[in-house]
Design an enzyme around this catalytic site. Structure first.
Site, PDB file in Angstrom:
ATOM      1  N   ASP A 202     -16.140 -49.381  14.907  1.00  0.00           N
ATOM      2  CA  ASP A 202     -14.974 -49.370  15.781  1.00  0.00           C
ATOM      3  C   ASP A 202     -14.071 -50.505  15.314  1.00  0.00           C
ATOM      4  O   ASP A 202     -14.288 -51.675  15.621  1.00  0.00           O
ATOM      5  CB  ASP A 202     -15.393 -49.563  17.237  1.00  0.00           C
ATOM      6  CG  ASP A 202     -14.232 -49.423  18.206  1.00  0.00           C
ATOM      7  OD1 ASP A 202     -13.072 -49.641  17.787  1.00  0.00           O
ATOM      8  OD2 ASP A 202     -14.475 -49.124  19.390  1.00  0.00           O
TER       9      ASP A 202
ATOM     10  N   TYR B 237      -5.777 -18.391  12.001  1.00  0.00           N
ATOM     11  CA  TYR B 237      -6.506 -18.113  13.234  1.00  0.00           C
ATOM     12  C   TYR B 237      -8.011 -17.956  13.007  1.00  0.00           C
ATOM     13  O   TYR B 237      -8.695 -17.288  13.776  1.00  0.00           O
ATOM     14  CB  TYR B 237      -5.922 -16.886  13.936  1.00  0.00           C
ATOM     15  CG  TYR B 237      -4.577 -17.181  14.558  1.00  0.00           C
ATOM     16  CD1 TYR B 237      -4.463 -18.104  15.587  1.00  0.00           C
ATOM     17  CD2 TYR B 237      -3.420 -16.547  14.105  1.00  0.00           C
ATOM     18  CE1 TYR B 237      -3.228 -18.397  16.152  1.00  0.00           C
ATOM     19  CE2 TYR B 237      -2.187 -16.827  14.665  1.00  0.00           C
ATOM     20  CZ  TYR B 237      -2.099 -17.759  15.689  1.00  0.00           C
ATOM     21  OH  TYR B 237      -0.880 -18.052  16.240  1.00  0.00           O
TER      22      TYR B 237
ATOM     23  N   ARG C 277      -3.791 -33.513  16.414  1.00  0.00           N
ATOM     24  CA  ARG C 277      -3.010 -33.926  15.258  1.00  0.00           C
ATOM     25  C   ARG C 277      -1.979 -35.008  15.591  1.00  0.00           C
ATOM     26  O   ARG C 277      -1.363 -34.989  16.650  1.00  0.00           O
ATOM     27  CB  ARG C 277      -2.303 -32.714  14.650  1.00  0.00           C
ATOM     28  CG  ARG C 277      -3.248 -31.640  14.122  1.00  0.00           C
ATOM     29  CD  ARG C 277      -2.499 -30.540  13.380  1.00  0.00           C
ATOM     30  NE  ARG C 277      -1.542 -29.846  14.219  1.00  0.00           N
ATOM     31  CZ  ARG C 277      -1.773 -28.695  14.854  1.00  0.00           C
ATOM     32  NH1 ARG C 277      -2.959 -28.118  14.764  1.00  0.00           N
ATOM     33  NH2 ARG C 277      -0.837 -28.122  15.570  1.00  0.00           N
TER      34      ARG C 277
ATOM     35  N   ARG D 151     -10.126 -25.483  12.267  1.00  0.00           N
ATOM     36  CA  ARG D 151      -9.761 -24.777  11.047  1.00  0.00           C
ATOM     37  C   ARG D 151     -10.371 -25.437   9.817  1.00  0.00           C
ATOM     38  O   ARG D 151     -10.666 -26.633   9.815  1.00  0.00           O
ATOM     39  CB  ARG D 151      -8.236 -24.730  10.894  1.00  0.00           C
ATOM     40  CG  ARG D 151      -7.525 -23.977  12.001  1.00  0.00           C
ATOM     41  CD  ARG D 151      -6.019 -23.905  11.714  1.00  0.00           C
ATOM     42  NE  ARG D 151      -5.329 -23.117  12.734  1.00  0.00           N
ATOM     43  CZ  ARG D 151      -4.625 -23.632  13.742  1.00  0.00           C
ATOM     44  NH1 ARG D 151      -4.517 -24.950  13.868  1.00  0.00           N
ATOM     45  NH2 ARG D 151      -4.025 -22.853  14.614  1.00  0.00           N
TER      46      ARG D 151
ATOM     47  N   LYS E  62      -1.700 -52.682  19.334  1.00  0.00           N
ATOM     48  CA  LYS E  62      -2.479 -52.912  18.124  1.00  0.00           C
ATOM     49  C   LYS E  62      -1.638 -53.525  17.001  1.00  0.00           C
ATOM     50  O   LYS E  62      -0.414 -53.408  16.969  1.00  0.00           O
ATOM     51  CB  LYS E  62      -3.123 -51.610  17.657  1.00  0.00           C
ATOM     52  CG  LYS E  62      -4.090 -51.001  18.666  1.00  0.00           C
ATOM     53  CD  LYS E  62      -5.210 -51.967  19.044  1.00  0.00           C
ATOM     54  CE  LYS E  62      -6.288 -51.314  19.888  1.00  0.00           C
ATOM     55  NZ  LYS E  62      -5.846 -50.975  21.247  1.00  0.00           N
TER      56      LYS E  62
ATOM     57  N   PHE F 142     -13.552 -52.221  24.779  1.00  0.00           N
ATOM     58  CA  PHE F 142     -12.811 -51.254  25.581  1.00  0.00           C
ATOM     59  C   PHE F 142     -13.711 -50.062  25.924  1.00  0.00           C
ATOM     60  O   PHE F 142     -14.618 -49.717  25.174  1.00  0.00           O
ATOM     61  CB  PHE F 142     -11.567 -50.795  24.820  1.00  0.00           C
ATOM     62  CG  PHE F 142     -10.687 -49.858  25.600  1.00  0.00           C
ATOM     63  CD1 PHE F 142     -10.098 -50.253  26.794  1.00  0.00           C
ATOM     64  CD2 PHE F 142     -10.455 -48.573  25.141  1.00  0.00           C
ATOM     65  CE1 PHE F 142      -9.301 -49.383  27.519  1.00  0.00           C
ATOM     66  CE2 PHE F 142      -9.649 -47.702  25.850  1.00  0.00           C
ATOM     67  CZ  PHE F 142      -9.071 -48.109  27.042  1.00  0.00           C
TER      68      PHE F 142
END
Length: 405
Positions: free
Chosen positions: A168, A233, A243, A226, A197, A97
């Site tokens: 991969d 921050y 995420r 982070r 998948k 891919f």
């Protein structure tokens, strides 16, 4: 011909359907519980995401797992964390891919395409070694279709040339090489949870590693740079919000509980189908015996020779086979280096040298696979019964019988 084959009005050889994804009310209830909390984001409800990361790491036998939005991003996180710099070369196969190569471009690296082994359609280790230059930084072996690459050879090459290895494993959930889960043999292993998948939540990705420093950097990159010791921050790396959501995580936890049984079914059916198809002239299953102890058959691949089917093209054969009820596909139309991205050098802001010219790349084995040889049977079909495998083989025999007259 029109009186027999389904494409021309005859009865199908395979009448069963092969639904995917497979789920029950447990999945629906698990997602509903997250919805009822009103805490739909991560880290608002990140404990569920962390639970899935731990479960997936344990399943793979890895120390760490970092979830993210998809398998393309998981590759990119691994490349950046492994120290890829602008102009560094990464060896990739052309039969895969687009993300295997395009993420290298996104990380300001240079994809270097080397040909595949005609027996497995995975990276050819000899071609890999021949392609190494002083600029080579990493190798991305793709366990294509769930078939393990020759990892002993590739890892030996990487050690001798001081290269990173990023597996991969987007097709390879549950597959093993010499008893070890794929994705855990190199520096990092990337997985996809996209809708096709073997383990799915519609979208999503994961990268596993045993290296604490890679884990620290990849965790930061997927969470806007982070680090645990910083404030909300404080941003230490040039990451973004990649995420995974809690709703995906609970869905994947449920799906993970089915994966061992499904992998065994696919592996057993693949072994049976190898035996059945090996008796048909002009049909050659991709070979096993290269170190894989479990093949998860995200794609079952066989090679088609038109000479044994009166010159009918591979594409026409696949059309006939699909009409017979076999869940099949012809695969990629051409190798990755022939994609417009590479032929036209549409690299925009990325740092590929002007001297890079993909119009001169030729990988004969990959080109033959794409243009005339490869036939894919999709993973949901491999969850059928032994009788279904007999029917898949019978459909091919019937096509051959009819076209030969």
């Amino acid at each position: 011909m029109s009186e027999t084959l389904a494409l021309f009005g005859g009865s199908k050889t395979v009448t069963s359907e092969f639904p995917w994804p497979i789920y029950d009310e447990g999945e629906a209830e698990a997602v509903a519980q997250i919805i009822r909390t009103g805490r739909w984001g991560n880290p608002d409800c990140g404990d569920v995401v962390e639970e899935f990361e731990r479960a997936f790491a344990d399943y793979c036998g890895a120390r760490y797992a970092v979830s993210c939005v998809n398998g393309s991003v998981s590759l990119r996180l691994a490349l950046i964390a492994c120290g890829l710099k602008p102009g560094d070369e990464v060896i990739v196969p052309p039969y895969t891919f687009i993300a295997t190569a395009s993420t290298v471009v996104e990380a300001n690296g240079v994809p270097v395409f080397v040909d595949i082994d005609p027996e497995t359609y995975n990276l050819n280790p000899a071609a890999v070694e021949a392609a190494i230059t002083p600029r080579t930084k990493a190798i991305i072996p793709v366990h294509f279709g769930g078939q393990a690459c020759d990892m002993d050879a590739l890892l030996d090459i990487a050690r001798r040339h001081n290269l990173r290895v990023i597996e991969d494993a987007a097709h390879a959930h549950g597959a093993e090489y010499k008893g070890q889960k794929l994705g855990t043999l190199g520096d990092a292993g990337s997985f996809s949870f996209q809708s096709s998948k073997n383990l799915t939540s519609g979208e999503g990705g994961m990268v596993v590693t045993n290296d604490p420093e890679l884990y620290r950097i990849m965790s930061s990159l997927r969470n806007v740079g982070r680090l645990p010791e910083g404030q909300w921050y404080d941003h230490f790396y040039p990451g973004c919000n990649y995420r995974l959501t809690p709703m995906q995580a609970v869905l994947l936890l449920r799906q993970l509980s089915r994966l061992n049984e499904q992998t065994k079914t696919r592996n057993d059916n693949g072994l049976l189908l190898n035996t059945l198809l090996s008796t048909i002239d002009g049909i050659t299953p991709l070979s096993r015996g290269h170190g894989e102890t479990v093949h998860c058959y995200h794609i079952y691949i066989f090679k088609y020779q038109s000479a044994y089917f009166k010159g009918i093209s591979r594409n026409r054969f696949v059309e006939m086979l699909a009409a017979e009820g076999v869940p099949c596909f012809k695969g990629y139309p051409y190798p990755l280096y022939k994609q417009p991205l590479f032929q036209q050098k549409n690299f925009m802001c990325y740092a590929l040298p002007e001297t890079v010219d993909y119009t001169q790349v030729v990988c004969p084995v990959a080109e033959k696979a794409c243009e005339e040889e490869a036939v894919w049977i999709l993973q949901h079909g491999m969850l059928g019964t032994a009788e279904h495998m007999q029917q898949f083989a019978a459909a091919i025999r019937e096509i051959q019988r009819v076209v030969l007259g």
